[in-house]
Design an enzyme around this catalytic site. Sequence first.
Site, short mmCIF file in Angstrom:
data_model
loop_
_atom_site.label_atom_id
_atom_site.label_comp_id
_atom_site.label_asym_id
_atom_site.label_seq_id
_atom_site.Cartn_x
_atom_site.Cartn_y
_atom_site.Cartn_z
N GLU A 193 -28.16 -79.00 31.52
CA GLU A 193 -26.75 -78.68 31.77
C GLU A 193 -26.66 -77.53 32.76
O GLU A 193 -27.40 -76.56 32.66
CB GLU A 193 -26.05 -78.29 30.48
CG GLU A 193 -25.88 -79.41 29.49
CD GLU A 193 -25.14 -79.00 28.23
OE1 GLU A 193 -25.00 -77.78 27.98
OE2 GLU A 193 -24.72 -79.89 27.49
N CYS A 194 -25.74 -77.65 33.70
CA CYS A 194 -25.35 -76.59 34.63
C CYS A 194 -26.54 -76.03 35.42
O CYS A 194 -27.01 -76.67 36.35
CB CYS A 194 -24.59 -75.50 33.88
SG CYS A 194 -23.55 -74.49 34.95
N GLY A 195 -27.04 -74.86 35.05
CA GLY A 195 -28.17 -74.28 35.76
C GLY A 195 -29.41 -75.16 35.69
O GLY A 195 -30.24 -75.16 36.61
N THR B 201 -26.35 -82.63 34.11
CA THR B 201 -24.90 -82.60 34.25
C THR B 201 -24.41 -81.17 34.43
O THR B 201 -25.05 -80.23 33.97
CB THR B 201 -24.24 -83.22 32.99
OG1 THR B 201 -22.84 -83.08 33.08
CG2 THR B 201 -24.72 -82.57 31.71
#
Length: 188
Positions: A27-29, A130
Amino acid sequence: ARALGENTKFIQSIREFVMAGMPVYAECGGLVYLSDSIIVDGKRYPMAGIFPFVFELSKRPEAHGYTEFMVEADNPFYRNGTCVRGHEFRYSRLVNPGTVRDIATVFAMKRGTGIAAGRDGALFKNTLATFSHTHALTANADWDRRLRLWRQHGMSVSDATRHGSPRVVFEEYPEPGFNYRLTDIQAA
């Protein structure tokens, strides 16, 4: 970013793990780290290279708020047709948005930004990345069950139950292909 890019042993271990088909949820990073590179203050730093994305760190938020997406294809983490809620808060922007059409994305954004063009959930082998941080109380009731299955090496009963029982306990493997020997779910 420099320290991450210079950690070539870790990058190589991630690449090998992904290429072996092991499940990776980022997720994200984690999405940024699994991408080709990130640009910070005009300097480009290599990342793991699993996805062809190039991100640039911005001075202000590029996406901020609640997200909701519809899963449009089966993947190791969500079933097709599942509606998932979460949030995004990021300072990175995709420099090469055309690359989104070149890879499989399995999320259609109903609310939020995602990676680009209303899409999120980049998928390669058993790796799903994501920008959306999934909410623990999302409508995805299957999420917890599947994570527990992986933690239990795909078995329908836990090791503690099997080893703590005075009798023989027979397990089932309800999702073949998830009998990985993981000590924990691996995520970037």
